[in-house]
Every structure is written in C-alpha cells, then in structure tokens.
Motif scaffolding. Structure first.
Motif, mmCIF file in Angstrom:
data_model
loop_
_atom_site.group_PDB
_atom_site.id
_atom_site.type_symbol
_atom_site.label_atom_id
_atom_site.label_comp_id
_atom_site.label_asym_id
_atom_site.label_seq_id
_atom_site.Cartn_x
_atom_site.Cartn_y
_atom_site.Cartn_z
ATOM 1 N N UNK A 196 33.447 30.515 37.084
ATOM 2 C CA UNK A 196 32.995 30.652 36.092
ATOM 3 C C UNK A 196 31.843 31.053 36.638
ATOM 4 N N UNK A 197 31.771 32.028 35.741
ATOM 5 C CA UNK A 197 30.637 33.338 36.023
ATOM 6 C C UNK A 197 29.145 33.577 34.824
ATOM 7 N N UNK A 198 28.391 32.565 35.059
ATOM 8 C CA UNK A 198 27.264 32.060 34.163
ATOM 9 C C UNK A 198 26.637 33.137 33.399
ATOM 10 N N UNK A 199 26.480 34.261 35.174
ATOM 11 C CA UNK A 199 25.982 35.673 34.539
ATOM 12 C C UNK A 199 26.998 36.099 33.121
ATOM 13 N N UNK A 200 28.296 36.461 33.464
ATOM 14 C CA UNK A 200 29.032 37.246 32.214
ATOM 15 C C UNK A 200 29.586 36.158 31.915
ATOM 16 N N UNK A 201 29.179 34.719 31.396
ATOM 17 C CA UNK A 201 29.557 34.125 30.448
ATOM 18 C C UNK A 201 31.538 34.310 30.623
ATOM 19 N N UNK A 202 31.648 34.393 31.615
ATOM 20 C CA UNK A 202 33.315 34.976 31.691
ATOM 21 C C UNK A 202 34.161 33.519 32.881
ATOM 22 N N UNK A 203 35.366 33.728 32.420
ATOM 23 C CA UNK A 203 35.783 32.991 33.543
ATOM 24 C C UNK A 203 37.120 33.959 34.799
ATOM 25 N N UNK A 204 36.942 33.903 35.587
ATOM 26 C CA UNK A 204 38.165 34.381 36.891
ATOM 27 C C UNK A 204 39.098 33.620 37.517
ATOM 28 N N UNK A 205 40.607 33.604 36.076
ATOM 29 C CA UNK A 205 41.586 33.098 36.305
ATOM 30 C C UNK A 205 42.467 34.226 37.559
ATOM 31 N N UNK A 206 42.263 33.712 38.908
ATOM 32 C CA UNK A 206 42.855 34.986 39.906
ATOM 33 C C UNK A 206 45.158 33.966 40.298
ATOM 34 N N UNK A 207 45.295 34.229 41.510
ATOM 35 C CA UNK A 207 46.168 34.193 42.143
ATOM 36 C C UNK A 207 46.946 35.480 43.177
ATOM 37 N N UNK A 208 46.995 35.618 43.897
ATOM 38 C CA UNK A 208 46.918 35.687 45.697
ATOM 39 C C UNK A 208 46.191 37.432 44.570
ATOM 40 N N UNK A 209 46.589 38.465 45.088
ATOM 41 C CA UNK A 209 46.387 39.640 45.180
ATOM 42 C C UNK A 209 46.404 40.301 44.157
ATOM 43 N N UNK A 210 48.404 40.020 43.311
ATOM 44 C CA UNK A 210 48.360 40.180 42.050
ATOM 45 C C UNK A 210 48.375 39.700 40.559
ATOM 46 N N UNK A 211 47.426 38.363 40.861
ATOM 47 C CA UNK A 211 47.337 38.318 39.531
ATOM 48 C C UNK A 211 45.887 38.028 39.200
ATOM 49 N N UNK A 212 44.736 38.937 39.074
ATOM 50 C CA UNK A 212 43.475 38.623 37.812
ATOM 51 C C UNK A 212 43.117 38.759 36.162
ATOM 52 N N UNK A 213 42.831 37.415 35.869
ATOM 53 C CA UNK A 213 42.789 37.671 34.001
ATOM 54 C C UNK A 213 40.680 37.292 33.992
ATOM 55 N N UNK A 214 40.499 37.773 33.404
ATOM 56 C CA UNK A 214 39.013 37.279 32.702
ATOM 57 C C UNK A 214 38.840 37.296 31.661
ATOM 58 N N UNK A 215 38.122 36.183 31.250
ATOM 59 C CA UNK A 215 38.066 35.511 29.653
ATOM 60 C C UNK A 215 36.940 34.990 29.413
ATOM 61 N N UNK A 216 36.722 35.568 28.218
ATOM 62 C CA UNK A 216 35.356 35.427 27.741
ATOM 63 C C UNK A 216 35.080 33.878 27.283
ATOM 64 N N UNK A 217 34.102 33.517 27.189
ATOM 65 C CA UNK A 217 33.520 32.591 26.263
ATOM 66 C C UNK A 217 33.425 33.562 24.802
ATOM 67 N N UNK A 218 33.560 32.147 23.664
ATOM 68 C CA UNK A 218 33.194 32.911 22.357
ATOM 69 C C UNK A 218 34.110 34.239 21.680
ATOM 70 N N UNK A 219 35.026 35.215 23.101
ATOM 71 C CA UNK A 219 35.557 36.116 22.563
ATOM 72 C C UNK A 219 37.948 35.661 22.604
ATOM 73 N N UNK A 220 38.410 36.583 22.339
ATOM 74 C CA UNK A 220 39.543 36.483 22.764
ATOM 75 C C UNK A 220 39.472 37.947 24.138
ATOM 76 N N UNK A 221 38.900 38.934 23.303
ATOM 77 C CA UNK A 221 38.643 40.502 24.605
ATOM 78 C C UNK A 221 38.982 39.661 26.177
ATOM 79 N N UNK A 222 39.822 40.164 26.972
ATOM 80 C CA UNK A 222 39.787 39.933 28.390
ATOM 81 C C UNK A 222 40.394 40.701 28.931
ATOM 82 N N UNK A 223 40.357 40.666 30.797
ATOM 83 C CA UNK A 223 40.558 41.772 31.219
ATOM 84 C C UNK A 223 41.749 41.350 31.980
ATOM 85 N N UNK A 224 43.061 41.761 32.404
ATOM 86 C CA UNK A 224 44.385 40.960 33.076
ATOM 87 C C UNK A 224 44.669 42.331 33.878
ATOM 88 N N UNK A 225 44.213 41.957 35.754
ATOM 89 C CA UNK A 225 44.081 43.186 36.452
ATOM 90 C C UNK A 225 43.647 44.628 36.590
#
Length: 153
Positions: free
Chosen positions: A75-104
């Motif tokens: 969890x990143x308290x500054x951006x209020x986002x969660x980074x879920x990752x697996x290896x080098x191939x997968x990164x998902x950044x999810x945000x509090x209160x929104x369904x906007x996200x960044x996948x890779x």
C-alpha cells in the motif's frame, strides 16, 4: 392519585413501545449467515480479517492473497494505491475509491476498488486470484472459494 395513574400510563406506554420495537427489530434483523471460506489447493486458507462480502463480492487481505499466490502487495499511503505484482511480468496498481487502475503501465478498469482498512487492504478475491494465475471455483453449498495453483517443485 392522579400522579400515580399518570405514572402507570406512562410506564405502560414505554413498556409496550419497547416490546413493539424489539419485535419489529427481530423481524428486520439479518439472519446470521454461515462464514465464507477459502481453500488453496484443497487446504483451508484463513485471512487475517476473514472474508468480507459486500454486494455478493468476496474481499480479502491483499498481502496474504498475493504472497500465497507467489506475488506481493504493498500500500502506498501517498497515492492511496495498492501495487500488486508477481515477478517481472505482472504489475497492477489499484486505487482507493476508484476502478481506474494501471496494469503493466497501461490504464485499465478493475471491477472493484482497493479498500484500505485497519490492518491491511482488501481486494476482490476472484479478480486478484485470477490475475495472479489461480484457477477459482465457488461451492455454493459450503460457501467456499477454491483456489488452485500449480505447485513448483
């Protein structure tokens, strides 16, 4: 005498009202539901906050789920986002209160926002488990989510 009658009427009204309120509450109070469970490769898999069900969607602790499936979550308290990752191939950044996200690195929509709570961050179980490579099934009779992942030897 008049005071005694007034006091008795008032007491009767209060008692009648509280009995009626109790009966009304008993009719509208939700029935205790059986606990939703999660299994990982056919073994019970508990979560620190349990499984939280909102509007039919099961939410679980992000770090516990990610680590069990070979990934990480932070969890990143500054951006209020969660980074879920697996290896080098997968990164998902999810945000509090929104369904906007960044996948890779590319903007995308996720079905549900991350939910920070005391002691962790909750994420939608099925979505994140599948994103991290698990096969997910649900047994309605036992209220159990079954996650299956290959075991690397």
């Amino acid at each position: 005498m008049l005071r005694k009658v007034s006091a008795m009427v008032l007491t009767t009204a209060l008692l009648t009202g509280s009995v009626a309120a109790t009966a009304a509450f008993a009719q509208t109070a939700p029935v205790q539901q059986q606990q939703v469970k999660v299994q990982l490769n056919e073994r019970d898999f508990p979560f620190p906050q349990g499984v939280v069900v909102e509007d039919g969607v099961a939410f679980v602790n992000a770090s516990t789920l990610a680590i069990a499936l070979g990934g990480t979550a932070a969890w990143d308290t500054m951006s209020k986002s969660l980074l879920v990752s697996k290896g080098k191939e997968y990164r998902l950044r999810m945000y509090e209160n929104t369904t906007l996200a960044y996948k890779n690195g590319k903007e995308t929509q996720v079905p549900y926002a991350a939910k920070p709570i005391r002691g962790g961050v909750l994420v939608p179980l099925v979505f994140i488990a599948e994103e991290l490579g698990a096969k997910v099934s649900y047994d309605e009779k036992t209220l159990t989510y079954n996650l299956t992942v290959p075991i690397n030897s």
